[in-house]
Design an enzyme around this catalytic site. Sequence first.
Site, PDB file in Angstrom:
ATOM      1  N   THR A  94       5.235  -9.815   6.532  1.00 25.14           N
ATOM      2  CA  THR A  94       5.971  -9.997   7.785  1.00 25.14           C
ATOM      3  C   THR A  94       5.056 -10.274   8.964  1.00 25.14           C
ATOM      4  O   THR A  94       5.390 -11.058   9.852  1.00 25.14           O
ATOM      5  CB  THR A  94       6.814  -8.728   8.072  1.00 25.14           C
ATOM      6  OG1 THR A  94       7.813  -8.633   7.064  1.00 25.14           O
ATOM      7  CG2 THR A  94       7.495  -8.778   9.413  1.00 25.14           C
ATOM      8  N   ASP A 142       5.072 -13.391   0.466  1.00 20.99           N
ATOM      9  CA  ASP A 142       5.827 -12.154   0.664  1.00 20.99           C
ATOM     10  C   ASP A 142       5.286 -11.207  -0.406  1.00 20.99           C
ATOM     11  O   ASP A 142       5.070 -11.617  -1.553  1.00 20.99           O
ATOM     12  CB  ASP A 142       7.318 -12.432   0.431  1.00 20.99           C
ATOM     13  CG  ASP A 142       8.185 -11.240   0.779  1.00 20.99           C
ATOM     14  OD1 ASP A 142       9.003 -11.376   1.695  1.00 20.99           O
ATOM     15  OD2 ASP A 142       8.054 -10.182   0.126  1.00 20.99           O
ATOM     16  N   SER A 143       5.073  -9.952  -0.070  1.00 20.40           N
ATOM     17  CA  SER A 143       4.421  -9.060  -1.048  1.00 20.40           C
ATOM     18  C   SER A 143       5.280  -8.832  -2.288  1.00 20.40           C
ATOM     19  O   SER A 143       4.767  -8.389  -3.316  1.00 20.40           O
ATOM     20  CB  SER A 143       4.029  -7.730  -0.408  1.00 20.40           C
ATOM     21  OG  SER A 143       5.173  -6.947  -0.169  1.00 20.40           O
ATOM     22  N   GLN A 362      11.862  13.022  -9.370  1.00 21.34           N
ATOM     23  CA  GLN A 362      12.672  12.188  -8.488  1.00 21.34           C
ATOM     24  C   GLN A 362      12.518  12.617  -7.030  1.00 21.34           C
ATOM     25  O   GLN A 362      13.001  11.944  -6.130  1.00 21.34           O
ATOM     26  CB  GLN A 362      14.146  12.270  -8.903  1.00 21.34           C
ATOM     27  CG  GLN A 362      14.376  11.781 -10.313  1.00 21.34           C
ATOM     28  CD  GLN A 362      15.837  11.648 -10.688  1.00 21.34           C
ATOM     29  OE1 GLN A 362      16.731  11.895  -9.884  1.00 21.34           O
ATOM     30  NE2 GLN A 362      16.076  11.239 -11.924  1.00 21.34           N
TER      31      GLN A 362
END
Length: 451
Positions: A94, A142-143, A362
Amino acid sequence: MASSSTPRNESVCPSEGEPLLKPAGLLFDYDNIACQRSGNDDDLDVHLLPKDSDKLTERVKPPVSDFFFIPQVNAHEGEGRQRKRVLVLCTGGTLTMAPNPDIGGALSPIPGALTDFMRSMLELTNDKMPNVVIHEYSPLLDSADMGPPDWQVIARDIKSNYLHFDGFVVISGTDTMAYAATALSFMLENLGKPIVFTGSQVPIAEPHSDARQNLIMALIFAARETPICEVTIFFHGRLLRACRSQKVNAGALHAFDSPNMPPLATTGIAINENNHLFLSPARGVLRVHTRMDTRVLALRPVPGFNDQILRHTIEAGAESRSLRALVLQLYGTGNAPAAKKDFISCLKRANDLGILVIASTQCHRGSVMMGHYATGKRSHCISLLTFACVFISHNTGKALESAGVVSSNDMTLEAISCKVAYLMGRGDLSIEEIGKLMCVSLRGEGKSICE
Ligand code: ASP
């Protein structure tokens, strides 16, 4: 644990793919590496000269100015010291983007945007700032499009230019920055110079962009008199250890966090360092390991999941040899439903097939502690009249361990996946050895002792 007869040299992944980034190689012509004068007698600054100055590799020559930017940092001590040299490797993201009318105004990278912007940065004229050489890769990405082959290109370019710079800044998109920076920390063993990843949430051309400050601070950290010789991410006022970091916010400037470790440094009016957290200095010369075996899959089961899909994945992955490590993001401290008997038998089967199963959590913070809970500890009263009770106790943690599952401790998913890909890519370790090394902190990526 997989049997020790697991082939040791099975680990080079055949399908890594081609990098999208073109390697920069050594950015300087050795003949020009001696000190050069610009021709202007007043300009006593010495620089390395880029090999190919009319291409993307450029020396940034900031405008002459007495504007004084005030980073509260002691980048250079004493009078008459030469400025440090920092190489900026720009992959896109970006920071380099602007709305593209050809694709409905969606953001896409603009070649030259970063170089033009840095040429106009008055802050770079300050003696406290390093001399900067920028290399913009082609194409800028873009990564989301970057992966291990591109990370290898960056690692090799750092290696080629290692002796000519004091530090390195890598500009990347934020979406996969934590993976790229983590991978680099494993690829670069005995790192003796700072490598700082940064980017921005708002394009550099926007007046309210966070790019300018991230960039300046990344340069300062890459050129400090007492450098932090690790791969780090600088973002929104914090310097984080790369292999502890995650992107945690898609909609705020505070985009990164290192959930299980405080920042290495924070910046405000002053720089506050947590120097007790820094890695100890490298004990040998830089060694670069670029092979990564990416036959890794991460799964995040939800309550009620069907074991069959797990079984199919394991069988198909083993048969096609496209799966060598399975990361399971389990509940809480690495807790799994013991009542699902098929689940543990699936994991045992994976282990028998030579697939390393790694338990993760998680939760955003905290650590796997296999065996902490006796999950599924249930009482089945057969008959109240007989006062007979069958007490079934399952300790999932122990069951996982006996199925060969290894703990990932407090590592991020980024660290687990890059570490196992790096260890498998080395080609000299059996799956059993790799399982043991998952519990050993190699680059400060986690606690060292499995619980
Ligand atoms: N999509 C962008 C990227 O990762 C997001 C960013 O840079 O912030 O390249």
